[in-house]
Every structure is written in C-alpha cells, then in structure tokens.
Motif scaffolding. Structure first.
Motif, PDB file in Angstrom:
ATOM      1  N   GLN A 101      37.851   9.258  42.253  1.00 34.72           N
ATOM      2  CA  GLN A 101      39.278   9.411  42.562  1.00 34.72           C
ATOM      3  C   GLN A 101      39.619   8.840  43.936  1.00 34.72           C
ATOM      4  OE1 GLN A 101      40.318  13.508  42.043  1.00 34.72           O
ATOM      5  NE2 GLN A 101      39.855  13.501  39.875  1.00 34.72           N
ATOM      6  N   TRP A 126      46.426  21.476  45.542  1.00 30.62           N
ATOM      7  CA  TRP A 126      46.607  20.032  45.463  1.00 30.62           C
ATOM      8  C   TRP A 126      45.480  19.275  46.144  1.00 30.62           C
ATOM      9  CZ3 TRP A 126      50.434  19.149  42.226  1.00 30.62           C
ATOM     10  CH2 TRP A 126      51.513  20.033  42.152  1.00 30.62           C
ATOM     11  N   LEU A 173      44.120  15.608  32.366  1.00 29.68           N
ATOM     12  CA  LEU A 173      44.364  15.304  33.770  1.00 29.68           C
ATOM     13  C   LEU A 173      43.434  14.211  34.285  1.00 29.68           C
ATOM     14  CD1 LEU A 173      45.755  15.869  36.487  1.00 29.68           C
ATOM     15  CD2 LEU A 173      44.077  17.719  36.854  1.00 29.68           C
ATOM     16  N   ASP A 174      42.156  14.335  34.039  1.00 31.14           N
ATOM     17  CA  ASP A 174      41.211  13.347  34.567  1.00 31.14           C
ATOM     18  C   ASP A 174      41.485  11.949  34.009  1.00 31.14           C
ATOM     19  OD1 ASP A 174      39.990  15.260  36.071  1.00 31.14           O
ATOM     20  OD2 ASP A 174      38.232  15.492  34.788  1.00 31.14           O
ATOM     21  N   LEU A 187      44.546  10.533  35.716  1.00 31.93           N
ATOM     22  CA  LEU A 187      44.247  10.119  37.088  1.00 31.93           C
ATOM     23  C   LEU A 187      43.512   8.782  37.107  1.00 31.93           C
ATOM     24  CD1 LEU A 187      43.218  13.525  38.691  1.00 31.93           C
ATOM     25  CD2 LEU A 187      45.193  12.132  39.311  1.00 31.93           C
ATOM     26  N   ASP A 188      42.618   8.569  36.151  1.00 27.04           N
ATOM     27  CA  ASP A 188      41.917   7.279  36.074  1.00 27.04           C
ATOM     28  C   ASP A 188      42.897   6.124  35.880  1.00 27.04           C
ATOM     29  OD1 ASP A 188      39.339   8.089  36.503  1.00 27.04           O
ATOM     30  OD2 ASP A 188      38.904   8.449  34.386  1.00 27.04           O
ATOM     31  N   LEU A 228      45.629   6.283  39.582  1.00 29.69           N
ATOM     32  CA  LEU A 228      45.152   5.984  40.934  1.00 29.69           C
ATOM     33  C   LEU A 228      45.027   4.488  41.224  1.00 29.69           C
ATOM     34  CD1 LEU A 228      42.549   8.836  41.507  1.00 29.69           C
ATOM     35  CD2 LEU A 228      44.939   8.727  42.200  1.00 29.69           C
ATOM     36  N   TYR A 283      48.059  15.479  43.723  1.00 31.02           N
ATOM     37  CA  TYR A 283      47.842  15.776  42.310  1.00 31.02           C
ATOM     38  C   TYR A 283      47.116  17.101  42.176  1.00 31.02           C
ATOM     39  CZ  TYR A 283      43.281  13.655  43.443  1.00 31.02           C
ATOM     40  OH  TYR A 283      42.080  13.338  44.022  1.00 31.02           O
ATOM     41  N   ILE A 312      51.213  15.069  39.015  1.00 24.58           N
ATOM     42  CA  ILE A 312      51.056  14.104  40.101  1.00 24.58           C
ATOM     43  C   ILE A 312      52.429  13.854  40.709  1.00 24.58           C
ATOM     44  CG2 ILE A 312      50.268  11.794  40.757  1.00 24.58           C
ATOM     45  CD1 ILE A 312      48.657  11.748  38.117  1.00 24.58           C
TER      46      ILE A 312
END
Length: 855
Positions: free
Chosen positions: A3, A16, A42-43, A46-47, A50, A62, A86
């Motif tokens: 991340q 956060w 979520l993961d 985020l990938d 970001l 996030y 986010i």
C-alpha cells in the motif's frame, strides 16, 4: 498487498491510514472524493486506487482494515460516514481528472451509497462533495458540533457531512458539464411524486436513517395510505455478507407468517429501486409510544385516562406478543419506537427486521431494550425483557441505562432510576413487575409475564434497602476520580501526537470544547499535575487558529476568558478591540442571545474586565491591565447599546412547543440571557439608566415566569422545562441575581417556585449534564437553597446528585457519567463530565466559586 506510494508518506490511527503528499499545497477546504466499497473488497479496491493517487497531487486516507470499514458502513456513528472507505483530498483544479481515472478503474464495483455526496458516474462507486480538508471544528449556536469553512467573503459554512448533499454558495460544481452521467439518487423522489413503478405517491418522510429512509405514501391503485421502508444496499453488512436488505427480506418473511395476527402491519408489496429494496406496509398510525410519552407525559397508575396506565399498556402489548409467539416469531426489537398506538388505543408492534422465525433470523439488537447477550435465550423470554424495558420508559419517560459495559450495572441503575421516578408504596407493584421482566433469569421473566396475563400481582419485592446516602466521604472520592478523568482527557487533548490522531479534533469553546473543561480544572489545581495540565491545555487552545465567532459560549470571547483565567496570553490579533457582528446568521439584525450573540459577548467582556482589574502585582502590569479593562468595558457598553436600542434582536421564533420548553424566554437563547447581561452591566457601570433597563427586562421575565411554571407542572410537560439553557433552572438563576442586584423580593419568590418545580421534574430528566440535564438543575438548586435558606432545596440538590449517579455507569465511587448520547462519557462542560464535576464540587464545598460564565 503493497500500500506504499513512491514519494508519499503515511501514518495510521485507530480508524484511518493516511497518505500525505509533500507536493500538496496547503488547503483548508475544497472538492474532495470518496470511494465506497464493501469490507471484504477493501484490499482489492486499494490495489486499484493507490496507483491512481500516485499519479496525482493529493492527500488521502482509507479505512485501516475490513473490520474498521464494517463499523464505518454500519451507520451507528453517523449517516454521513457510511460508504467512505477512501477519502481523497485533491489539489485545486484536479478533482475532475482524478475522479475520471478512479471511475475507469472502479467501474462495475459496488459499495454503500454515500448520502452526503453526489455520484460522479452511475457505473462506479466514486462520489464527490465540497468539504473541509483540515479539522477546524467549533460548537454551533444549537450546541451541535460544526466543521467550519470560511468562504472568500468571510461567510462561514458548516462542512460536517450529514444525510443530504450540501454545498457552500461560493463553490462551483466541477461536474456540472457531466450532469447527464450522474446517477439518479437511489432514494425515492420527494413528496408528491411517485416510485415503485409510479404506483406509490410519497406524502411525507417519517425518518432518515443510515440503513434507509421511512416514508408515508398513498397507493395510487387502491387509494389507501401505506408506509414504505427502504433498505440501502451494502449498509450494515456483517462478516457473512448480510446487510440491511437481508433484514428487510427477513421482515417480509416474518410478516407473511404473521399475516392474520392483529396488532402487526401487513406486507403489501416488495420492489427494487436501483440496488436498494423497499417493503410496502399497511399504515398502523403516526403515534408511537415514544412520541405519545413525549407529547402527553408518562403513563401513570392513576391516570385520568384509564387506557394510559402501565397495567393497561402491558396487557395490550402482552396480548399482541402472545399472538406473535404463537406463530413461532420472537420480535427481538420491542421498544417504544416500535410500538404504535392507533386512535382507538390499540397497540401495534412494528419492525421485524431482526426477528426470528422458528429460531432463524439475522443478528442485531437495540442496547437497553434487547436482552443483553448474557441474559438472552433466543426464545420468548427475550421479548419479555424488552417488554419490561418498554414499560419502564412508558412509566418514566426514561430509556434504560446503557453506559456501562456490564449489563448487571446497567440493570441496577435502571431500577434505581425507576425508584427515584416512582417512589413509595403506591408504585411498588409496578416496580416489582418491571424488575421481574428485566430479571437475568428467563424463568423469572416468563413467570412475571404469566402473572400479567392472569392479573396476579407480582411477588412482593424485597424489603427496600435503606435510602442511599451521599455522605461527604463518598462525594470526595467521586470528585477525586472525576477530576482525574477530566485531567487525563485534558492531557490527551493537549498532547500533539494524540491530538493529531483524533478523528475529530476537540473544539476550543466553552460549551463543548477545551475552554469549558479548562475553567473547571482551574478549581482543582491543588491536586497533583492539574496545574501543569491546565497550562498545557491553555497553550494548546491559544495556538488553535481556526475560525471562531465572537460569542461567549461558542466563540472567542469564552476562549479568551479561559486563557485569561489560566494566565495564558491571548493571540496578538485579539488584543485590539473586537468588531461586534453587524448582522445575524439570517442576514438580519445581530443575534441578541447569551450563547452566541450580543448578550453573551457583553457578559464575557464584563468578566474579562473584572479579571483585568483584579490581577497584577506591579505598576507596569497594573497600567497594562487597566487599559485592557477599559477596552473590555467599552465592548460591554457597545453590547448594552445594541440591546437597549433594539438593534440586536433574538432570532424570531413562534410559540414555544413542548419540545423546546421555554426556548424564547430561556437563558441560552432567550430573554433571560439578555436580562442577565443587563443586570451585570448595570451593576458594573453604576449607570441609573442601565439599572432601569435591567429592571424592565427582569420585569418582563417575571411576567412570563408564572406561565412557564404552570406549563412545567402539567402531566405532559417536557423534561426540558427543568433545564438551565431553555427552562426554569436558567430562568430561576436570573431571578436569583435580580433579587440580589435589584433588591426586589418578588424575584426571590419566583426563583423559589422555579426551584420547587425543577425538583419535581428532575427524576424524569434523562441527561446528567449541565445543558438540559441534572447537573444544571443541581447547580441552580444549590444557589436557590443558599439564597432562600431552604433545607428542602439543599436536600433536593443532594437527591439530584443521587439521580445523576443512578443514570451513570461505573462503581459507587468511580462513576462514568454519560454525555448527551447516553452511551459513553466525554469531557465538555455543557454536555459532558466536567459540567457534572462543577455541580459535585459545589455540592461538596458550597463556598467554592460558581463558574464565572454562569449567571
């Protein structure tokens, strides 16, 4: 998953993870983006997100993990945070380009609707709104926390996210040229239009909730009134993937099983609108038990209306429950909000979203009304516990105590509150019935319900214990513990690292911020580390640079009062004579009230002048302070002139309602606050004309007070008639001051009557705080007892302290005082523990000073 972002540093707190871009220019507010997603995704999101952020100049935060996002999306904290997995803070002028890239990588993804925002594109969970980038918070005139943004012309706008989209007038929507791409809101159309294929015409809203709204409508096919219940997609999603829609589907199935049972609504229709789902129900009426008690007072054993007794209500509710239980349904959410009373007095039970049918159903609970896990069985006895809590509310107007982590403590304090509200032999049977229904043992609950069915009295309760006493030793221990709690919280506020990690920074005002807390701690500097704690808190307060109104309770005048009392220099830009507001929040004349307006500003400057005149120990300091005192007195004189010439006015208001009590005559927002300032200005200035103006204002208040006292004694009177901000505790305090300053005994008699009325209201007041709560009543009773030499009122002040302890958690000597949300403690003076501490301190040491900022 990696991340990290090249060139961008990060940190985390309990909620956060933050990304800070060194290229990002300083911005107080602007257009920001929110990406919504489900906890389990979520993961993956985020990938995707970001790398996009890496290509743009921005800050971001996030949810730190899936469980945290699950709490955010539950809606328990606020409707305004749901879906905000986010948050992106773009550089000015870049929001549209960044949003376009996010839409591209997130197309087809799903997440809860962000109700405070607009959607960028119907195909991706990317939302936008104009809001604060930095944490400038203050307490607004109503006592609600506001996130303040200052526009180009100096106009202030509250940027705190709510359950509807709001935009300041100076901000131009960067997506207006793409309006055709913005998805229609998944909420039904406004009143008067149709949805559900056009069949249902919305007539009005009933409630806005994070999980979905509730509407009244008319079925265009039948002409019948209906209720439409919305379930928002992906809100309150648990580990299994069950969300609000599953609970609505469960309600539909349960109602199908209860189709012929009197006392429950009928399910008429079910449809989808975008990803949300809707259940159409028969309309059982618009008066639930909570509203009934608020509008007409508690149900009493000797009511003039035979149907409004606790026994009658219990019999009707139990009859409905029995029919529901016969179908294999456990309600699991019986509470005052879910009991509807129709015009004929019949009871209807509504809201079966977390009910079980033949032992199967989703999870969920309402704290205080659902049987705690330790006491729950999954069977019918759980509904009897809810029945007991509901009868407790019907008889007292009080919700059960829920502030403690231990349900046994909460149950004990709830029953203590019942004893205070309904004392003596007259109510013994009712107390025994409620105690039996709230018993930890399901067999006792079941046996108590059976006695209600057959009309048998509940077993005689144990012999009453000796009346609880609050002796000086116990009171001293409570004060020592409470000072330690307040000091610990003050150190947390002033700690740079902990302050930076706070999700919502502490405001600095008197009402809800650091200044009110600090002023109370100044009375405890003889205790270890308290003086250094106050110094650190004052230094932190002085360095806060956010926008402040000039008001006393919610603005810079109150902050300057704390800094002066603490011996901390005020910021250099506040050494000049301040400009008074030339208009009110509505663009009309300046506001006149005490909490935010001219009366409060004038009161604060009188206090600052007094402080300057009584401080200093060498000639240079004395000359400087004399100049400061003259400056403050000049401001007070300006305030007096604005009020007596009518250039400053109270916000126009209609007749006081039961809910607002004596709002327009009260201390915080009404005539009592103005009279208080005029009294103090006349006393300070010695001007005969000012004394005449004060006498005239107090005479007007005296003329209104008997009407307010009479209204407060009615069975249907709101508990707010006892409060210091909009009720008799504040009004009575001004009469005490008028009796002293003007030498007119009639004001003392009115204060005594107000105090006796407050004594009658105190057992029904749910809050323990200064504002609208028991601490404010207790402070007034202490002053009234001293002024009238009344043992009755002094005893009443001690009883008020016992009621506060009965509404609190913790142990007898280490209590936890709930704030206005009733679920947790906090330190603000008006709405938290430091205000309770003020009352307890003065109860223990009657000669110690009252807070300088109180009349």
């Amino acid at each position: 998953m990696d991340q990290s972002i090249a060139g961008i540093g990060g940190r985390s707190d309990d909620t956060w993870s933050y990304l800070s871009d060194p290229r990002m220019p300083a911005m107080e507010h602007g257009w920001k983006l929110h990406v919504s997603t489900r906890p389990g995704e979520l993961d993956a999101v985020l990938d995707l997100v970001l790398p996009v952020l890496r290509r743009h100049v921005c800050h971001a935060k996030y949810a730190r993990d899936a469980e945290t996002l699950r709490q955010i999306n539950s809606g328990t904290a606020s409707a305004g945070v749901v879906g905000k997995a986010i948050t992106v803070y773009p550089a000015a002028g870049t929001v549209a380009a960044l949003a376009a890239e996010l839409v591209t990588v997130l197309r087809g993804r799903e997440g809860p609707q962000v109700v405070s925002d607009r959607r960028v594109d119907p195909g991706a969970p990317v939302y936008y709104r104009y809001g604060p980038f930095t944490g400038d918070y203050r307490t607004g005139r109503s006592g609600r926390l506001e996130s303040v943004m200052t526009g180009p012309d100096g106009q202030l706008f509250d940027g705190l996210a709510g359950n509807t989209y709001r935009c300041p007038p100076w901000a131009e929507d960067p997506f207006t040229d793409r309006s055709e791409q913005v998805a229609p809101a998944p909420t039904p159309p406004p009143s008067g239009t149709g949805f559900g294929g056009g069949r249902y015409r919305v007539t009005r809203g009933i409630a806005r909730k994070p999980q979905g709204n509730l509407y009244r409508a008319v079925d265009r096919t039948t002409g019948h009134p209906v209720v439409v219940k919305q379930a928002r997609a992906y809100v309150a999603e648990d580990e299994s993937g069950t969300d609000t829609r599953d609970r609505l589907r469960n309600e539909r199935a349960v109602l199908a099983a209860l189709a012929s049972v009197d006392g429950v609504p009928r399910a008429l229709d079910y449809f989808r609108h975008h990803a949300d789902e809707y259940l159409v129900l028969t309309d059982c009426g618009d008066r639930n038990l909570r509203r009934d008690v608020q509008d007409h007072g508690p149900h009493r054993d000797r009511s003039e209306q035979p149907g409004r007794t606790p026994a009658a209500l219990a019999a009707r509710l139990l009859h409905v429950l029995d029919r529901i239980h016969e179908r294999g349904v456990v309600v699991r959410d019986l509470k005052p909000d879910n009991v509807v009373l129709d015009a004929a007095g019949r009871c209807h039970v509504i809201d079966f979203g977390i009910s079980t049918l033949d032992g199967t159903g989703p999870g969920g609970a309402t704290p205080g009304y659902s049987a705690p896990p330790r006491y729950a069985t999954g069977g019918f006895a759980d509904d009897y516990y809810s029945l007991g809590a509901t009868l407790h509310f019907a008889a007292t107007g009080l919700d059960p105590v829920i502030v403690d982590a231990d349900p046994a403590v909460n149950r004990g304090r709830t029953l203590d509150s019942l004893t205070h509200a309904l004392p003596g032999d007259r109510h013994r049977q009712l107390r025994a019935t409620i105690a039996g229904l709230l018993n930890p043992d399901p067999a006792v609950r079941t046996a108590t319900a059976e006695r209600l069915r057959t009309g048998q009295p509940a077993p005689a309760p144990p012999r009453p214990r000796a009346p609880e006493r609050l002796d000086d030793d116990r009171l001293a221990e409570i004060i020592e513990h409470t000072v330690a709690y307040c000091a610990d919280e003050a150190r947390r506020i002033a700690d740079p690292e902990l302050s930076a990690r706070a999700a919502i920074p502490t405001p600095v005002d008197l009402y809800g911020g650091s200044s009110g807390l600090g002023l109370e701690l100044l009375h405890h500097t003889d205790r270890p580390r308290v003086r250094e704690t106050v110094d650190a808190l004052a230094d932190w307060t002085a360095r806060r640079t956010g926008p402040l109104s000039p008001g006393l309770w919610s603005g810079r005048t109150g902050v300057d009062l704390f800094l002066a009392e603490a011996g901390t220099p005020t910021p250099a830009h506040r050494h000049d004579r301040p400009d008074l507001p030339d208009r009110g929040p509505d663009g009309g004349p300046p506001e006149a009230d005490l909490i935010e307006g001219i009366a409060g500003i004038g009161t604060g400057h009188l206090l600052l002048a007094h402080h300057a005149r009584t401080t200093g120990d060498h000639p240079t300091a004395d000359r400087h302070l004399a100049v400061a005192a003259d400056r403050h007195l000049a401001v007070a004189a300006d305030c007096h002139r604005l009020l007596t010439t009518g250039r400053a006015r109270l916000t126009p208001a209609g007749p006081d309602t039961r809910g607002s009590a004596a709002l327009h005559d009260g201390l915080a927002h009404g005539h009592a606050g103005i009279a208080s300032f005029l009294l103090e200005y006349a006393h300070s200035s010695g001007d005969p004309a000012a004394a005449d103006a004060a006498r005239e204002a107090c005479d007007r208040l005296a003329a209104a007070t008997p009407r307010i006292i009479a209204a407060a004694k009615q069975p249907d009177a709101t508990r707010r008639y006892g409060s210091w901000c909009r009720g008799l505790a504040g009004i009575g305090s001004v009469h005490l001051r008028a009796a002293d300053r003007l030498g007119e005994p009639a004001h003392l008699d009115l204060a005594r009557q107000a105090a006796q009325t407050c004594l009658g209201l105190a057992p029904r007041m749910p809050l323990v705080t200064q504002c609208c709560g028991l601490a404010g009543v207790g402070d007034f009773l202490l002053d009234a007892a001293r002024a009238t030499d009344s043992d009755e009122l002094l005893t009443g002040a001690r009883t008020t302290a016992l009621i506060i302890l009965a509404r609190s958690g913790g142990t007898p000597t280490r209590p936890t005082f709930p704030d206005t949300g009733l679920t947790r403690p906090s330190t603000p003076w008006a709405t938290g523990t430091s205000g309770v501490l003020t009352f307890l301190r003065r109860l223990h040491h009657p000669t110690t000073p009252r807070p300088a900022h109180l009349p």
